[in-house]
Design an enzyme around this catalytic site. Sequence first.
Site, PDB file in Angstrom:
ATOM      1  N   MET A   1     -12.186   3.262  -3.369  1.00 54.28           N
ATOM      2  CA  MET A   1     -12.484   2.036  -2.612  1.00 54.28           C
ATOM      3  C   MET A   1     -11.250   1.364  -2.006  1.00 54.28           C
ATOM      4  O   MET A   1     -11.258   0.158  -1.779  1.00 54.28           O
ATOM      5  CB  MET A   1     -13.238   1.043  -3.505  1.00 54.28           C
ATOM      6  CG  MET A   1     -14.578   1.571  -4.010  1.00 54.28           C
ATOM      7  SD  MET A   1     -15.685   2.138  -2.689  1.00 54.28           S
ATOM      8  CE  MET A   1     -16.186   0.565  -2.023  1.00 54.28           C
ATOM      9  N   ARG A   2     -10.201   2.128  -1.751  1.00 51.54           N
ATOM     10  CA  ARG A   2      -9.028   1.575  -1.072  1.00 51.54           C
ATOM     11  C   ARG A   2      -8.901   2.228   0.295  1.00 51.54           C
ATOM     12  O   ARG A   2      -9.104   3.442   0.422  1.00 51.54           O
ATOM     13  CB  ARG A   2      -7.732   1.877  -1.847  1.00 51.54           C
ATOM     14  CG  ARG A   2      -7.688   1.374  -3.250  1.00 51.54           C
ATOM     15  CD  ARG A   2      -7.597  -0.119  -3.342  1.00 51.54           C
ATOM     16  NE  ARG A   2      -6.391  -0.682  -2.770  1.00 51.54           N
ATOM     17  CZ  ARG A   2      -6.211  -1.988  -2.558  1.00 51.54           C
ATOM     18  NH1 ARG A   2      -7.174  -2.840  -2.861  1.00 51.54           N
ATOM     19  NH2 ARG A   2      -5.096  -2.443  -2.049  1.00 51.54           N
TER      20      ARG A   2
ATOM     21  N   HIS B   1     -19.075   9.265   2.791  1.00 51.45           N
ATOM     22  CA  HIS B   1     -19.476   7.913   3.185  1.00 51.45           C
ATOM     23  C   HIS B   1     -21.005   7.853   3.210  1.00 51.45           C
ATOM     24  O   HIS B   1     -21.654   8.762   3.734  1.00 51.45           O
ATOM     25  CB  HIS B   1     -18.909   7.584   4.570  1.00 51.45           C
ATOM     26  CG  HIS B   1     -19.294   6.212   5.029  1.00 51.45           C
ATOM     27  ND1 HIS B   1     -18.711   5.081   4.517  1.00 51.45           N
ATOM     28  CD2 HIS B   1     -20.227   5.801   5.922  1.00 51.45           C
ATOM     29  CE1 HIS B   1     -19.265   4.018   5.078  1.00 51.45           C
ATOM     30  NE2 HIS B   1     -20.182   4.423   5.945  1.00 51.45           N
TER      31      HIS B   1
ATOM     32  N   GLU C   1      -8.491   5.500  11.297  1.00 52.75           N
ATOM     33  CA  GLU C   1      -9.578   4.519  11.373  1.00 52.75           C
ATOM     34  C   GLU C   1     -10.511   4.712  10.180  1.00 52.75           C
ATOM     35  O   GLU C   1     -10.894   5.842   9.869  1.00 52.75           O
ATOM     36  CB  GLU C   1     -10.398   4.753  12.648  1.00 52.75           C
ATOM     37  CG  GLU C   1      -9.646   4.467  13.928  1.00 52.75           C
ATOM     38  CD  GLU C   1      -9.606   2.983  14.231  1.00 52.75           C
ATOM     39  OE1 GLU C   1     -10.638   2.314  14.071  1.00 52.75           O
ATOM     40  OE2 GLU C   1      -8.522   2.498  14.608  1.00 52.75           O
TER      41      GLU C   1
ATOM     42  N   ALA D   1     -28.720  12.830  -2.140  1.00 53.84           N
ATOM     43  CA  ALA D   1     -28.300  13.722  -1.046  1.00 53.84           C
ATOM     44  C   ALA D   1     -26.781  13.911  -1.063  1.00 53.84           C
ATOM     45  O   ALA D   1     -26.283  15.012  -0.797  1.00 53.84           O
ATOM     46  CB  ALA D   1     -28.758  13.155   0.295  1.00 53.84           C
TER      47      ALA D   1
ATOM     48  N   ARG E   1       0.830  -1.218   0.000  1.00 44.65           N
ATOM     49  CA  ARG E   1       0.000   0.000   0.000  1.00 44.65           C
ATOM     50  C   ARG E   1       0.861   1.264   0.000  1.00 44.65           C
ATOM     51  O   ARG E   1       0.559   2.246  -0.657  1.00 44.65           O
ATOM     52  CB  ARG E   1      -0.883   0.028   1.252  1.00 44.65           C
ATOM     53  CG  ARG E   1      -2.075  -0.874   1.148  1.00 44.65           C
ATOM     54  CD  ARG E   1      -2.929  -0.799   2.402  1.00 44.65           C
ATOM     55  NE  ARG E   1      -3.871  -1.901   2.432  1.00 44.65           N
ATOM     56  CZ  ARG E   1      -5.086  -1.870   1.873  1.00 44.65           C
ATOM     57  NH1 ARG E   1      -5.516  -0.781   1.279  1.00 44.65           N
ATOM     58  NH2 ARG E   1      -5.862  -2.913   1.924  1.00 44.65           N
TER      59      ARG E   1
END
Length: 209
Positions: free
Chosen positions: A84-85, A103, A137, A167, A59
Amino acid sequence: MISGRGSNLQALLEAATRPGYPAEIGLVLSNVAEVEGLARAAAAGVETAVVPHRDFADRRSFEKVVSMRLEEAGCSLVAQAGFMRVVTPWFVARWRDRLINIHPSLLPAFPGLDTHARALAAGVRLHGCTVHFVRDEVDQGPIIGQAAVPVLPGDTPEALSRRVLAAEHRLYPRCLALVAAGRTRLDGERVLHDGGAEADAQLIVPAEG
Ligand code: GRF
C-alpha cells in the site's frame, strides 16, 4: 511486497509449490510489522523481512533498503501484492520490467482506492482485476492479464470485493508464471505473450473455475 492480509500472497505461495511452477518466492517483505501476510509466509517456510516505512525520513531512503533486501535475497522479479505504498520513479527504474502489481479493477478504469464502491457508483456491469508492470504513474503500466467478474443486482462493495478477490487469486499466479518464465515481452507499452493465443487465453480468466 505486502502491507497486510496477504490473500494474494497466499495464492502465490500455493502456486509456487506446484511442480514446474517457474518462480520461487525468495522473500516476503512487508512495510508493516505483524500483518497476516507475514504469518502466511512464515507458515510456508519463506523468508520474511519487515522494513517499516515510518523509520525513514523519505521514500527514497526507504526504497533503497527495500531494494537492498530484495537483492540480498536474490530476487530477480518483484510482485506487489497488496503493498500500500506508492513507489518512486527511482524504484520503478531500478526494477524496470521486473516489478509487477495487482490492482482490483479493470484498468485503466478506477485507478486508486475504493475501486469497488466506485465501480458500483459508476454503474458498470463488469468489474475485475488487473496485473500490470509498474510504471511511474500509480496503477498504470503495461497490462499482463485481467480477469472480469459480473456486477450483480444488489451488490455491495463488500460482496463485489469478494468476487473480485477470488478472481485475483486465480489471475495473479498465472501472470507471475508467464513473466517469470520469460514468456512476456513488451512492444512499446503493450505486453505480448510468447506462446500466442494459448498464453493470452490463460490471462483472460473466466469468472468462475
Ligand atoms: C487486493 O485487492 C489487491 O488487488 C489490492 O489490495 C488487496 C490486497 O489484498 N492491491 P490481500 O492482502 O492480497 O489479501
